[in-house]
Design a protein around this motif. Structure first.
Motif, PDB file in Angstrom:
ATOM      1  N   THR A 273      62.165  27.348  21.605  1.00 35.32           N
ATOM      2  CA  THR A 273      61.472  27.118  20.340  1.00 35.32           C
ATOM      3  C   THR A 273      59.950  27.071  20.463  1.00 35.32           C
ATOM      4  O   THR A 273      59.247  27.154  19.449  1.00 35.32           O
ATOM      5  CB  THR A 273      61.942  25.794  19.711  1.00 35.32           C
ATOM      6  N   ASN A 274      59.421  26.908  21.679  1.00 33.75           N
ATOM      7  CA  ASN A 274      57.971  26.694  21.797  1.00 33.75           C
ATOM      8  C   ASN A 274      57.315  27.447  22.950  1.00 33.75           C
ATOM      9  O   ASN A 274      56.118  27.264  23.197  1.00 33.75           O
ATOM     10  CB  ASN A 274      57.684  25.199  21.958  1.00 33.75           C
ATOM     11  N   TRP A 275      58.050  28.279  23.678  1.00 30.66           N
ATOM     12  CA  TRP A 275      57.507  28.899  24.875  1.00 30.66           C
ATOM     13  C   TRP A 275      56.288  29.765  24.579  1.00 30.66           C
ATOM     14  O   TRP A 275      55.391  29.906  25.421  1.00 30.66           O
ATOM     15  CB  TRP A 275      58.582  29.721  25.586  1.00 30.66           C
ATOM     16  N   GLN A 276      56.214  30.342  23.369  1.00 30.02           N
ATOM     17  CA  GLN A 276      55.091  31.217  23.033  1.00 30.02           C
ATOM     18  C   GLN A 276      53.779  30.456  22.865  1.00 30.02           C
ATOM     19  O   GLN A 276      52.699  31.059  22.877  1.00 30.02           O
ATOM     20  CB  GLN A 276      55.406  31.991  21.751  1.00 30.02           C
ATOM     21  N   GLU A 277      53.851  29.140  22.751  1.00 26.51           N
ATOM     22  CA  GLU A 277      52.652  28.342  22.486  1.00 26.51           C
ATOM     23  C   GLU A 277      52.026  27.750  23.749  1.00 26.51           C
ATOM     24  O   GLU A 277      51.097  26.948  23.656  1.00 26.51           O
ATOM     25  CB  GLU A 277      53.006  27.223  21.493  1.00 26.51           C
ATOM     26  N   LEU A 278      52.502  28.186  24.900  1.00 22.66           N
ATOM     27  CA  LEU A 278      51.960  27.653  26.148  1.00 22.66           C
ATOM     28  C   LEU A 278      50.460  27.892  26.315  1.00 22.66           C
ATOM     29  O   LEU A 278      49.753  26.991  26.800  1.00 22.66           O
ATOM     30  CB  LEU A 278      52.719  28.231  27.343  1.00 22.66           C
ATOM     31  N   PRO A 279      49.900  29.055  25.960  1.00 26.88           N
ATOM     32  CA  PRO A 279      48.457  29.244  26.166  1.00 26.88           C
ATOM     33  C   PRO A 279      47.599  28.171  25.499  1.00 26.88           C
ATOM     34  O   PRO A 279      46.649  27.662  26.098  1.00 26.88           O
ATOM     35  CB  PRO A 279      48.197  30.629  25.557  1.00 26.88           C
ATOM     36  N   GLU A 280      47.948  27.814  24.269  1.00 24.36           N
ATOM     37  CA  GLU A 280      47.179  26.784  23.571  1.00 24.36           C
ATOM     38  C   GLU A 280      47.360  25.412  24.223  1.00 24.36           C
ATOM     39  O   GLU A 280      46.419  24.616  24.295  1.00 24.36           O
ATOM     40  CB  GLU A 280      47.589  26.712  22.100  1.00 24.36           C
ATOM     41  N   LEU A 281      48.568  25.147  24.717  1.00 25.47           N
ATOM     42  CA  LEU A 281      48.811  23.869  25.385  1.00 25.47           C
ATOM     43  C   LEU A 281      48.019  23.793  26.684  1.00 25.47           C
ATOM     44  O   LEU A 281      47.453  22.744  27.024  1.00 25.47           O
ATOM     45  CB  LEU A 281      50.309  23.703  25.650  1.00 25.47           C
ATOM     46  N   LEU A 282      47.953  24.894  27.413  1.00 23.84           N
ATOM     47  CA  LEU A 282      47.145  24.934  28.632  1.00 23.84           C
ATOM     48  C   LEU A 282      45.670  24.719  28.327  1.00 23.84           C
ATOM     49  O   LEU A 282      44.970  23.999  29.046  1.00 23.84           O
ATOM     50  CB  LEU A 282      47.347  26.265  29.352  1.00 23.84           C
ATOM     51  N   ASP A 283      45.190  25.351  27.260  1.00 26.22           N
ATOM     52  CA  ASP A 283      43.786  25.162  26.871  1.00 26.22           C
ATOM     53  C   ASP A 283      43.504  23.697  26.557  1.00 26.22           C
ATOM     54  O   ASP A 283      42.438  23.161  26.928  1.00 26.22           O
ATOM     55  CB  ASP A 283      43.453  26.026  25.649  1.00 26.22           C
ATOM     56  N   PHE A 284      44.439  23.053  25.876  1.00 24.73           N
ATOM     57  CA  PHE A 284      44.272  21.635  25.541  1.00 24.73           C
ATOM     58  C   PHE A 284      44.244  20.787  26.809  1.00 24.73           C
ATOM     59  O   PHE A 284      43.397  19.885  26.952  1.00 24.73           O
ATOM     60  CB  PHE A 284      45.405  21.193  24.616  1.00 24.73           C
ATOM     61  N   ALA A 285      45.153  21.065  27.744  1.00 20.70           N
ATOM     62  CA  ALA A 285      45.169  20.330  29.008  1.00 20.70           C
ATOM     63  C   ALA A 285      43.862  20.540  29.771  1.00 20.70           C
ATOM     64  O   ALA A 285      43.286  19.587  30.315  1.00 20.70           O
ATOM     65  CB  ALA A 285      46.364  20.773  29.855  1.00 20.70           C
ATOM     66  N   ASP A 286      43.369  21.780  29.793  1.00 22.06           N
ATOM     67  CA  ASP A 286      42.100  22.064  30.483  1.00 22.06           C
ATOM     68  C   ASP A 286      40.952  21.291  29.847  1.00 22.06           C
ATOM     69  O   ASP A 286      40.079  20.752  30.542  1.00 22.06           O
ATOM     70  CB  ASP A 286      41.797  23.564  30.436  1.00 22.06           C
ATOM     71  N   GLU A 287      40.957  21.245  28.516  1.00 21.67           N
ATOM     72  CA  GLU A 287      39.900  20.530  27.797  1.00 21.67           C
ATOM     73  C   GLU A 287      39.864  19.054  28.188  1.00 21.67           C
ATOM     74  O   GLU A 287      38.787  18.461  28.301  1.00 21.67           O
ATOM     75  CB  GLU A 287      40.135  20.668  26.291  1.00 21.67           C
ATOM     76  N   LEU A 288      41.036  18.475  28.423  1.00 20.56           N
ATOM     77  CA  LEU A 288      41.131  17.053  28.745  1.00 20.56           C
ATOM     78  C   LEU A 288      41.094  16.804  30.246  1.00 20.56           C
ATOM     79  O   LEU A 288      41.197  15.647  30.678  1.00 20.56           O
ATOM     80  CB  LEU A 288      42.423  16.468  28.170  1.00 20.56           C
ATOM     81  N   ASP A 289      40.938  17.854  31.033  1.00 22.53           N
ATOM     82  CA  ASP A 289      40.963  17.729  32.496  1.00 22.53           C
ATOM     83  C   ASP A 289      42.282  17.125  32.943  1.00 22.53           C
ATOM     84  O   ASP A 289      42.337  16.267  33.839  1.00 22.53           O
ATOM     85  CB  ASP A 289      39.788  16.888  32.997  1.00 22.53           C
ATOM     86  N   ALA A 290      43.368  17.582  32.317  1.00 23.78           N
ATOM     87  CA  ALA A 290      44.716  17.088  32.610  1.00 23.78           C
ATOM     88  C   ALA A 290      45.503  18.134  33.379  1.00 23.78           C
ATOM     89  O   ALA A 290      45.361  19.337  33.137  1.00 23.78           O
ATOM     90  CB  ALA A 290      45.449  16.744  31.314  1.00 23.78           C
TER      91      ALA A 290
END
Length: 371
Positions: A273-290
């Motif tokens: 249901t959500n695999w296509q949204e990984l790029p945005e999730l990665l960007d968010f993690a990068d933004e938070l240094d997570a």
């Protein structure tokens, strides 16, 4: 587990090469919701004892734990450790839970790490979860009575003999910040052993004054469970959560971790249901240094990529491969957290490859059965 697999695993272990594949039974105890005590959250088959039938001391000194230590020393992961073994075999090293125990000292007289999953108290009804880990699912989806909490004040009293010797603790849910017993343990741990790491895996829906007070007092290391940064997708997965509040709390926790010089992680369940949204999730993690970690979803099967059709698994692997290549090419500008996320992504792609092969075999077996 052959010598080459062990060698390749040791090459990338976060704490460097070690003599044994896993040190969890030599350092740790995991307390599960039903009173079962095992060596870690991944191995729930090899039961070392049961609370309150057995005391913590009896479990630590017992024969089952010693036998598991001996098996792992012989590179035998058949004793309930096949989860980590399978990840090592496919090269998905970021998902090898055994690495968590590499950091802790080995002391024959005392465990140096405890992990707790004491109850299923939770305020969410996530679609990939179940009633064993969510009280709301158990009540509203399963229509079952509340689970009895087998842990009590006597358990906290027993813990006091061990808390001063611990180097790290981990608290799982349900939702940890809703569990009253956890606050009692944290209170004693902060008094008796203020330097001990307290890792909490939270859904980031709770950030009350009481939580703030404990975070100020203790050596807390936070991880957030988050599967999408698209409000509609998030709401469809983590039911009963407030997306805006969760994102705000996640940002606050990232700032808290950065201010105290502590690592911060985001754990994601990538599903059909959500695999296509990984790029945005990665960007968010990068933004938070997570650091972004990938949880493996096996159930329910219609959500699991592992049981999807070969064409879909291949599509996911190819899309993620392009993403990993792009991140690898720009690695020179990445920090430690971004590099770790990319390594975890590469490991997940390797796992997708094994799922693809398994899906092809299922198709072939089905075709033979029909013919």
């Amino acid at each position: 587990m052959n010598a080459l697999q062990i060698y390749l695993y040791n090459l990338q272990r976060r704490c460097g090469p070690r003599e044994h594949l896993c040190y969890s039974p030599s350092t740790s105890l995991f307390f599960g919701t039903d009173g079962k005590v095992t060596s870690c959250c991944y191995n729930r088959e090899t039961v070392l004892g049961r609370y309150p039938k057995n005391t913590i001391r009896e479990i630590w000194q017992g024969r089952p734990r010693q036998a598991l230590c001996q098996s792992i020393a012989a590179n035998d992961l058949s004793g309930g450790c096949v989860g980590c073994g399978s990840q090592i075999e496919v090269g998905n090293y970021g998902a090898v839970v055994a690495q968590h125990s590499d950091r802790w000292s080995v002391d024959p007289d005392h465990p140096t790490s405890f992990s707790f999953e004491l109850h299923n108290t939770c305020n969410l009804e996530c679609i990939m979860c179940n009633g064993d880990l969510s009280s709301r699912i158990r009540r509203y989806r399963d229509r079952l009575p509340a689970k009895r909490n087998v842990y009590d004040a006597a358990f906290v009293e027993q813990l006091e003999d061990f808390l001063p010797h611990l180097e790290g603790t981990t608290f799982y849910g349900g939702e940890p910040f809703l569990m009253r017993l956890y606050y009692r343990i944290w209170d004693r741990l902060i008094v008796l052993n203020p330097e001990c790491e307290i890792t909490v895996q939270t859904n980031a829906s709770i950030l009350s004054d009481r939580v703030h007070d404990f975070l100020k007092r203790g050596n807390f290391h936070l991880g957030v469970s988050l599967d999408s940064v698209h409000p509609a997708t998030y709401a469809s997965i983590r039911r009963n959560a407030d997306y805006d509040a969760v994102i705000a709390n996640t940002r606050w926790m990232a700032d808290y971790s950065r201010h105290h010089g502590r690592s911060f992680g985001i754990s994601a369940c990538m599903m059909t249901t959500n695999w296509q949204e990984l790029p945005e999730l990665l960007d968010f993690a990068d933004e938070l240094d997570a650091v972004l970690y990938f949880n493996t979803v096996w159930e329910p099967r219609h959500l699991s990529l592992a049981y999807s059709q070969p064409a879909l698994i291949q599509q996911v692997a190819e899309r993620y491969g392009v993403l990993a290549l792009h991140r690898g090419l720009s690695a020179a500008t990445h920090g430690r957290a971004q590099a770790a996320s990319t390594a975890n992504l590469a490991g997940f792609i390797a796992l997708l490859g094994t799922w693809h092969q398994a899906a092809l075999r299922r198709e072939q077996d089905a075709a033979v059965a029909i013919s």
